[in-house]
Design an enzyme around this catalytic site. Structure first.
Site, PDB file in Angstrom:
ATOM      1  CE  LYS A   1      32.794  37.690  33.460  1.00  0.00           C
ATOM      2  NZ  LYS A   1      33.354  38.970  32.998  1.00  0.00           N
TER       3      LYS A   1
HETATM    4  N1  PMP Z   1      36.997  43.195  35.210  1.00  0.00           N
HETATM    5  C1  PMP Z   1      35.851  43.033  34.532  1.00  0.00           C
HETATM    6  C2  PMP Z   1      34.748  43.990  34.762  1.00  0.00           C
HETATM    7  C3  PMP Z   1      35.722  41.964  33.622  1.00  0.00           C
HETATM    8  O1  PMP Z   1      34.593  41.803  32.945  1.00  0.00           O
HETATM    9  C4  PMP Z   1      36.795  41.083  33.432  1.00  0.00           C
HETATM   10  C5  PMP Z   1      36.670  39.953  32.445  1.00  0.00           C
HETATM   11  N2  PMP Z   1      36.104  38.816  33.029  1.00  0.00           N
HETATM   12  C6  PMP Z   1      37.964  41.290  34.170  1.00  0.00           C
HETATM   13  C7  PMP Z   1      38.038  42.355  35.043  1.00  0.00           C
HETATM   14  C8  PMP Z   1      39.124  40.336  34.047  1.00  0.00           C
HETATM   15  O2  PMP Z   1      38.771  39.122  34.642  1.00  0.00           O
HETATM   16  P1  PMP Z   1      39.408  37.743  34.149  1.00  0.00           P
HETATM   17  O3  PMP Z   1      40.880  37.919  34.234  1.00  0.00           O
HETATM   18  O4  PMP Z   1      38.881  36.759  35.125  1.00  0.00           O
HETATM   19  O5  PMP Z   1      38.941  37.528  32.771  1.00  0.00           O
END
Ligand code: PMP
Length: 305
Positions: free
Chosen positions: A157
Site C-alpha cells: 500500500k
Molecule cells: N484494494 C485496494 C486497492 C485498497 O486500497 C483497499 C483498501 N485498503 C482494499 C482493496 C480493501 O482492503 P481492506 O479491506 O484491507 O481495507
C-alpha cells in the site's frame, strides 16, 4: 464527502497539533510517491470505541514498506499504542477513520532508496461515516487496467500505487458512475480503486485471487471467514468480465467501503437494482461484529475505551 481532521496528529513519536505538523517541500515522498499507508476504522457503539483488526493493519503497514526497503522506525507495539493514544488524545467518541503512514523525508533526488533513507511516520484521525450509499451504487468497468506485480508490487500500500486508482475513479465519475471496477492485465476482474470485489452466484461467494492483482484486503479476508460461519461457500478464483453482469449480486469490500452493494454495472442492472439477500445478511453480520455484538469475533476488536 464532508469531513474534518481531528485536532492532534502523532508525528515521529509525539502528539502535535495538526496545523503545526509540517513536511518540507523537498521531502522525497512528495516527488516520487515513496509513502506507505494504512486505512483503519474505529467503531463507536455509544459506550466504547473499538478498532477493527488493528493487528492485521499494523502488520500490513510494516510489510508494505519492506517491498521498497523503506524503514519504519517504530515497533508494531509502539504504533498500536500510538493509534490508541491518539484516539484518546482527540477524544474520539464517534466512529472514525485512522490513517497511519510513513514516508521518505529529505533524500535529495536519489532514486536509490535504501534502509538508510530518512523516514517519518504520522498518524491522523477523523470522524467518519459511510463512504458510499449503502442502498447500492453504480459501477463501470474501467478502461484503465490494474497494474500487475511485474510493474510494482500489488500488495504494497504505497502512495504512488494509487495513481492507477485515481485515474480509474476520475474516469468513472466523469461518466456518471459512483465507482470503477478494474480488470487485471489479462482482462479478468481485479478489484475496485480502493476495494475488493465479490460476486454472489447461486448463493456462493466468488472473489478474484491475488494473482489477479487484487489487494489481500483485510475486509475481504474477514468476509470469507464470516460467510463460512454463516454456511455460505466461497471461492477465490479468476473472474471473467462477463461474469459481472450474470451475477445475482455484486458487492465491494474495504475498510472505508465496508460492504457496499453494487446494483448497476455499466448498462446492466444487478439483481433488479436492489440489494441482494446474501449481501444484506453479510452487511448485518459485519456491522454486528464491528460493534462487538457478536462475541465470537471480539478478538478482531481492540478496545480504546
Ligand atoms: N484494494 C485496494 C486497492 C485498497 O486500497 C483497499 C483498501 N485498503 C482494499 C482493496 C480493501 O482492503 P481492506 O479491506 O484491507 O481495507
Amino acid at each position: 464527502m464532508k469531513f474534518s481532521f481531528s485536532k492532534y496528529v502523532w508525528f515521529d513519536g509525539k502528539f502535535v497539533l495538526r496545523t503545526k505538523a509540517k513536511v518540507p517541500v523537498t521531502a522525497h515522498a512528495i516527488h516520487y510517491g515513496t509513502s506507505v499507508f494504512e486505512g483503519i476504522r474505529g467503531y463507536w457503539n455509544t459506550k466504547n470505541l473499538f478498532i477493527f483488526r488493528l493487528e492485521e493493519h499494523t502488520r500490513r503497514l510494516r510489510n508494505s514498506g519492506k517491498f521498497y526497503h523503506i524503514s519504519l522506525n517504530f515497533s508494531d507495539k509502539q504504533i498500536k499504542s500510538a493509534i490508541m493514544n491518539l484516539c484518546k488524545k482527540n477524544n474520539l467518541r464517534k466512529s472514525c477513520y485512522i490513517r497511519p503512514f510513513y514516508f521518505v523525508g529529505e533524500y535529495g533526488i536519489n532514486l536509490h532508496v535504501t534502509k538508510k533513507a530518512p523516514t517519518h511516520i504520522v498518524i491522523i484521525t477523523f470522524p467518519f461515516g459511510d463512504l458510499f450509499n449503502k442502498n447500492g451504487i453504480s459501477a463501470t468497468v474501467s478502461e484503465w487496467r490494474k497494474f500487475s506485480d511485474t510493474s510494482t508490487p500489488t500488495q504494497a500500500k504505497m502512495g504512488g500505487n494509487y495513481l492507477n486508482s485515481i485515474l480509474a475513479t476520475q474516469d468513472a465519475k466523469q461518466r456518471g458512475f459512483d465507482e470503477a471496477i478494474l480488470l487485471d492485465q489479462s482482462g479478468n476482474v481485479s478489484e475496485a480503486p480502493g476495494e475488493n470485489i465479490f460476486l454472489v452466484k447461486n448463493n456462493e461467494l466468488i472473489t478474484p485471487p491475488l494473482s489477479s492483482s487484487a489487494l489481500d484486503g483485510i475486509t475481504r479476508k474477514s468476509i470469507i471467514a464470516i460467510s463460512k460461519d454463516m454456511g455460505f461457500k466461497s471461492k477465490v478464483r479468476k473472474v471473467g468480465k462477463n461474469e459481472l453482469k450474470m451475477a445475482d449480486e455484486v458487492f465491494l469490500s474495504g475498510t472505508a467501503a465496508e460492504i457496499t452493494p453494487v446494483v448497476k454495472i455499466d448498462k446492466n442492472r444487478i439483481g433488479d437494482s436492489k440489494v441482494g439477500n446474501v449481501t444484506k445478511l453479510l452487511m448485518t453480520a459485519y456491522s454486528n461484529i464491528v460493534m462487538n455484538k457478536n462475541k465470537k469475533y471480539s478478538h478482531w476488536l481492540t478496545k480504546v475505551y
